[in-house]
Design a protein around this motif. Structure first.
Motif: not given
Length: 128
Positions: A57, A59-60, A73-75, A77, A92, A104, A108
């Motif tokens: 997962t 993190w951006f 944190r990305c929703e 993985s 994004i 994104m 998504s």
């Protein structure tokens, strides 16, 4: 008779999941249309063990037009460690009114449409 009860429960569960997917898809298009485009940098990659193996997962971190730095944190993985290497920049779109909400560029949407398609098939199969 008991089988019909459980089929009804499954149909309701898939209907709820369907509604969730529709809401997320509408949110995606709203942010895509009205959001602000920028590049987020992958700053961290969490590694978690699941029954299917490892899940990664990202993190951006990105800077808004107002100069604020946002870390999220990305929703979702991925099982592919190299999909989001630390330091990679990802295109994004973020919501100008709520900069913590982002999408994104394409990934998504594909996931949401796929979930919507699958839940509709399952709903149909359960007789919902």
């Amino acid at each position: 008779m008991e089988g019909i009860f459980w089929m009804g429960i499954l149909a309701i569960a898939f209907l709820i999941l369907d509604i969730f997917c529709i809401i997320k898809t509408i949110e995606y298009f709203k942010i895509k249309k009205n959001g602000i485009c920028c590049y987020a940098k992958v700053i961290r990659l969490d590694k978690n063990f699941t029954r299917a193996g490892y899940a990664y997962t990202p993190w951006f971190e990105y800077k808004t037009n107002s100069g604020d730095w946002i870390t999220v944190r990305c929703e979702s993985s991925t099982s592919f460690k190299n999909a989001f290497p630390v330091g990679k920049k990802i295109k994004i779109y973020y919501d100008s009114e709520n900069p913590d909400k982002y999408i994104m560029d394409k990934n998504s949407l594909y996931v949401q449409i796929g979930l919507l398609f699958i839940t509709n098939i399952m709903l149909f199969c359960t007789g919902g």
